[in-house]
Design an enzyme around this catalytic site. Structure first.
Site, PDB file in Angstrom:
ATOM      1  CD  GLU A 183      -2.312   2.207  -3.467  1.00 40.28           C
ATOM      2  OE1 GLU A 183      -3.422   2.763  -3.602  1.00 40.28           O
ATOM      3  OE2 GLU A 183      -1.673   2.229  -2.402  1.00 40.28           O
ATOM      4  CG  ASP A 218      -1.861   1.134   1.306  1.00 42.52           C
ATOM      5  OD1 ASP A 218      -2.716   1.223   0.410  1.00 42.52           O
ATOM      6  OD2 ASP A 218      -1.766   1.945   2.254  1.00 42.52           O
TER       7      ASP A 218
END
Length: 565
Positions: A283, A222
């Site tokens: 990401e 993330d």
């Protein structure tokens, strides 16, 4: 005539020696909204385990689990209080072990979400930092700084939060006096780790090993471009309105600093030391030209290609969103990834229901009304295009059912921090719990009929059991396309993508081996063109289509896979 895009590695690669992640179809599970086994209205790990046959039958290779760790759930689990335990709302570590074992028994890999940019403010180490005081080793685990102004009453710099407002919050010290400020690029409940501290590095090395030892096949990272902040925490440039001046295509000053690359070079040997081709996918919302720096044999295995997700409906935009990432990935010998929806964006069945130039805000407002039928038609066509491309494809739960974005959520029930901080609709509309059975309470999501977000009536007709075995349904189209993708090796990068040239306006065509893919982005039905080498595609075998076939023609806003006879 055809034009080739570059192959991604040497032709003739043996499928038996190709790592699984290079051409995998990965299904993202958002645990809160997938399936609820205990009836409390929130999804959980046993609910996921019970529905693994759905993923097996869909034909995917892996599932990616959004965070299920201990968390106060201020940001849907992306505010982690304990990286090595399961939040009681979702179950237990034993439930996680059972899920991983059951998935492996069905031939499914499991990718775990890791959140290294920030923790929850309830993390034990942040609480220790608050208690220990300025200059302490405990406080050095996070990004704390003295304020500016005569009495430190101003934030250390002018950075703003992704979730709106200032990126800094001032604390009250243990003695009751106003104290230092801590950085939170996201919500105030998500303090940023200090990656200048070796102890932070050691903590996350242990976290990786913890889940790898439990059988995780990889990690989705993330905010993968965000951990390392610029030296000295300088002010960002601002525009005439006083807002951060971020040129188009660039990122804020606190993202995409080169130090993050060293983190992946530190993590890669850990993954490589385990059997089974463990992997990580990033990401990283970064400029496309920076992407090759993040992936490679010493860095991450993959990074999401968000340019394809952001491409508007049309031949030029969609072709560019294919050609450029293929070339960039080829430069470092890595596979491209493709994605159309995830837990952070408006579902593509809704996005495509607006004109190509439509400017979306943060989430879908109640006054924004898409053409639902058009959106679903284009979404199905875009999915067939995506699944025909070399590399890995990432699906978001519910897209195989054609689920739309849900705008009609009462404000009192919305939980996205962006909504709570700025009043924007936020991301809850793509996180509404899934419909499994058309005639069941909560459409089969929960045995009690409870659902943490309300499901709209149209979910009934889109429920999994209502589409099961129904020719032409979105679920059956996904199943067929995924099976054909594997049968014809479309995900493998052995053969280049060959674009067909001199096609009618609005028609996008490409060749993958013996399969020809056509996408009609126009508003009218078009005749099937001549294929490569002058072959008449009107006589080709239809493998799968997104719309009811018309002999020799392709309906508007539709796609088809053809096999040359």
């Amino acid at each position: 005539m055809t034009a080739q895009s570059p192959a991604q590695h040497a032709p003739g690669a043996d499928a038996a020696t190709t790592p699984w992640w290079r051409d995998a179809v990965v299904y993202q599970v958002y645990p809160r909204s997938f399936a609820d086994a205990d009836g409390d209205g929130m999804g959980d790990l046993p609910g996921i385990t019970a529905h693994l046959p759905h993923l097996r039958d869909l034909g995917v290779d892996a599932l990616w689990l959004s965070p299920f760790f201990t968390s106060p759930q201020r940001d849907g689990g992306y505010d982690v209080a304990d990286y090595c335990d399961v939040d009681p709302r979702f179950g237990s570590l034993a439930d996680a072990d059972e899920l991983i074992a059951s998935a492996h028994a069905m031939g499914l890999k499991v990718i775990v979400d890791i959140v290294p940019n920030h923790s929850s403010s309830e993390h034990e180490l942040f609480q220790q930092a608050l208690a220990a005081g300025p200059g302490s080793p405990e406080r050095d685990m996070y990004v704390f700084a003295d304020g500016r102004g005569e009495h430190g009453e101003l934030p250390p710099n002018n950075w703003t939060s992704i979730f709106h407002g200032e990126a800094w919050t001032r604390i009250t010290e243990a003695d009751g006096t106003p104290g230092q400020w801590y950085l939170h690029i996201f919500d105030t409940s998500q303090p940023d780790w200090n990656w200048q501290n070796p102890r932070v590095h050691a903590l996350f090395r242990d976290v990786l090993r913890f889940w790898l030892d439990r059988g995780a096949d990889g990690f989705r990272v993330d905010v993968a471009h965000g951990m390392v902040k610029p030296e000295g925490l300088p002010d960002a440039a601002v525009n005439a309105e006083g807002l951060l001046d971020i040129p188009e295509g660039e990122v804020p000053i606190y993202f995409d600093n080169d130090g993050v690359l060293e983190i992946y070079r530190e993590w890669r040997p850990i993954l490589d030391s385990y059997e089974g081709e463990r992997m990580m996918v990033l990401e990283a919302w970064i400029p496309e030209h920076r992407l090759p720096l993040y992936i490679g044999p010493e860095e991450a295995h993959q990074s999401f290609n968000f340019g394809f997700l952001q491409a508007t409906w049309g031949v030029e935009t969609m072709r560019a969103a294919i050609e450029k990432p293929l070339a960039l990935a080829d430069a470092v010998g890595a596979p491209t990834t493709w994605v159309l929806s995830n837990h952070d964006v408006i579902r593509h069945a809704t996005r495509y229901g607006f004109p190509p130039g439509y400017r979306f805000g943060e989430g879908l407002g109640r006054a924004e009304t898409p053409d639902a039928a058009l959106g679903l038609a284009r979404a199905r066509a875009a999915t067939l295009l995506m699944l025909s491309l070399p590399g890995a494809a990432y699906l978001y739960q519910g897209e195989e059912l054609g689920l739309p974005e849900v705008a009609e959520i009462p404000d009192a029930l919305r939980e996205d921090p962006a909504h709570l901080r700025a009043g924007v609709p936020g991301r809850d509309g793509c996180r509404v719990p899934l419909p499994w059975r058309a005639d069941a309470p909560a459409y089969g999501f929960s045995p009690t009929g409870e659902s943490w977000l309300p499901q709209p009536e149209e979910f009934g007709a889109l429920a999994a059991d209502a589409q099961e075995g129904v020719p032409g349904s979105t679920l059956e189209m996904y199943r067929a396309a995924i099976a054909l993708r594997r049968e014809h090796g479309l995900g493998r990068p052995d053969a280049p993508v060959e674009f067909l040239e001199d096609l009618p306006e609005g028609l996008l065509g490409l060749v993958r081996g013996e399969v020809v893919v056509l996408v009609n982005t126009s508003e009218q039905e078009l005749p099937l063109p001549a294929g490569p080498d002058g072959l008449d595609l009107a006589d080709a075998e239809v493998l799968v289509g997104s719309a009811e076939p018309v002999p020799g023609r392709l309906p508007a806003d539709a796609a088809v896979w053809l096999r040359r006879r």
